[in-house]
Design an enzyme around this catalytic site. Sequence first.
Site, PDB file in Angstrom:
ATOM      1  N   PHE A 164       0.839  -1.195   0.000  1.00 25.25           N
ATOM      2  CA  PHE A 164       0.000   0.000   0.000  1.00 25.25           C
ATOM      3  C   PHE A 164       0.878   1.251   0.000  1.00 25.25           C
ATOM      4  O   PHE A 164       1.746   1.410   0.855  1.00 25.25           O
ATOM      5  CB  PHE A 164      -0.919   0.019   1.225  1.00 25.25           C
ATOM      6  CG  PHE A 164      -1.867   1.182   1.241  1.00 25.25           C
ATOM      7  CD1 PHE A 164      -3.006   1.183   0.457  1.00 25.25           C
ATOM      8  CD2 PHE A 164      -1.611   2.297   2.027  1.00 25.25           C
ATOM      9  CE1 PHE A 164      -3.878   2.263   0.455  1.00 25.25           C
ATOM     10  CE2 PHE A 164      -2.472   3.383   2.044  1.00 25.25           C
ATOM     11  CZ  PHE A 164      -3.614   3.363   1.254  1.00 25.25           C
ATOM     12  N   GLY A 165       0.646   2.127  -0.977  1.00 28.60           N
ATOM     13  CA  GLY A 165       1.369   3.388  -1.066  1.00 28.60           C
ATOM     14  C   GLY A 165       0.446   4.556  -0.796  1.00 28.60           C
ATOM     15  O   GLY A 165      -0.684   4.587  -1.302  1.00 28.60           O
ATOM     16  N   TYR A 166       0.905   5.510  -0.010  1.00 33.85           N
ATOM     17  CA  TYR A 166       0.073   6.657   0.346  1.00 33.85           C
ATOM     18  C   TYR A 166       0.791   7.984   0.129  1.00 33.85           C
ATOM     19  O   TYR A 166       0.193   9.049   0.197  1.00 33.85           O
ATOM     20  CB  TYR A 166      -0.379   6.564   1.809  1.00 33.85           C
ATOM     21  CG  TYR A 166       0.764   6.384   2.788  1.00 33.85           C
ATOM     22  CD1 TYR A 166       1.412   7.475   3.354  1.00 33.85           C
ATOM     23  CD2 TYR A 166       1.212   5.111   3.132  1.00 33.85           C
ATOM     24  CE1 TYR A 166       2.466   7.308   4.232  1.00 33.85           C
ATOM     25  CE2 TYR A 166       2.264   4.934   4.013  1.00 33.85           C
ATOM     26  CZ  TYR A 166       2.892   6.041   4.564  1.00 33.85           C
ATOM     27  OH  TYR A 166       3.936   5.881   5.430  1.00 33.85           O
ATOM     28  N   GLY A 167       2.103   7.927  -0.128  1.00 33.95           N
ATOM     29  CA  GLY A 167       2.900   9.142  -0.339  1.00 33.95           C
ATOM     30  C   GLY A 167       3.793   8.968  -1.541  1.00 33.95           C
ATOM     31  O   GLY A 167       3.314   8.706  -2.644  1.00 33.95           O
ATOM     32  N   SER A 168       5.098   9.037  -1.330  1.00 38.27           N
ATOM     33  CA  SER A 168       6.032   8.959  -2.457  1.00 38.27           C
ATOM     34  C   SER A 168       6.012   7.601  -3.165  1.00 38.27           C
ATOM     35  O   SER A 168       6.382   7.527  -4.330  1.00 38.27           O
ATOM     36  CB  SER A 168       7.453   9.298  -2.003  1.00 38.27           C
ATOM     37  OG  SER A 168       7.914   8.358  -1.061  1.00 38.27           O
ATOM     38  N   GLU A 208      12.290   2.630   3.688  1.00 36.33           N
ATOM     39  CA  GLU A 208      11.380   3.146   4.717  1.00 36.33           C
ATOM     40  C   GLU A 208      11.933   3.046   6.142  1.00 36.33           C
ATOM     41  O   GLU A 208      11.466   3.737   7.028  1.00 36.33           O
ATOM     42  CB  GLU A 208      10.039   2.399   4.650  1.00 36.33           C
ATOM     43  CG  GLU A 208       9.343   2.475   3.305  1.00 36.33           C
ATOM     44  CD  GLU A 208       8.891   3.876   2.924  1.00 36.33           C
ATOM     45  OE1 GLU A 208       8.648   4.701   3.829  1.00 36.33           O
ATOM     46  OE2 GLU A 208       8.803   4.148   1.721  1.00 36.33           O
TER      47      GLU A 208
END
Length: 195
Positions: free
Chosen positions: A29-33, A106
């Site tokens: 799941f990606g929410y930013g970069s 991360e």
Amino acid sequence: MSRRFCDRLAATAARLSTWLGDMGDFWVFGYGSLIWRPGFAHLETRRARLFGYRRSLCVYSFVHRGTRERPGLVLGLDRGGSCVGVAFRVDGAAREEVIGYLREREQVTSVYLEKTLTARLETGQTVEAVAYVADRAHEQYAGALSETEAATVVQGAVGQSGRNEEYLASTVEHLHKLGIRDHWLEGVAKQVAHL
């Protein structure tokens, strides 16, 4: 056998083959970069919603978008609400390589907790996805900042990956391209532009 039965049998076999082929695959799941620069090969990209967490500029950046002396702010998943982002389906054979890459990216200062969370894809299907959640006990956790406070931290911060303003602007731009609105983040970006 009738032609209809053979067609049904062939369709069932095709579905079963697809299902068996996907068994080893996993989701990130990606929410930013990660939305605009995932950095890993993936088989499919879907808009998705994660419940129980929201997108927030809640992490002081000491490396990528700031320094310890002049921190910037980067996004984290923080408790509460929900977050619309992107889910990437990754070939199961690449699991070790992709997870290794994500941890290196991360977990530079261990400010994120790696979790497997349930996300709902735009199709309505739910999947378990690897996501990185802000560790509220970590020294880099900034907590809930106002738009003005966040804009003040972002403005002028620079790290190994570039200017903090560029990170914020690029994230907002890519969210818009996907039809995702994040009013708080947009408000921070507007304030940064006027500082």
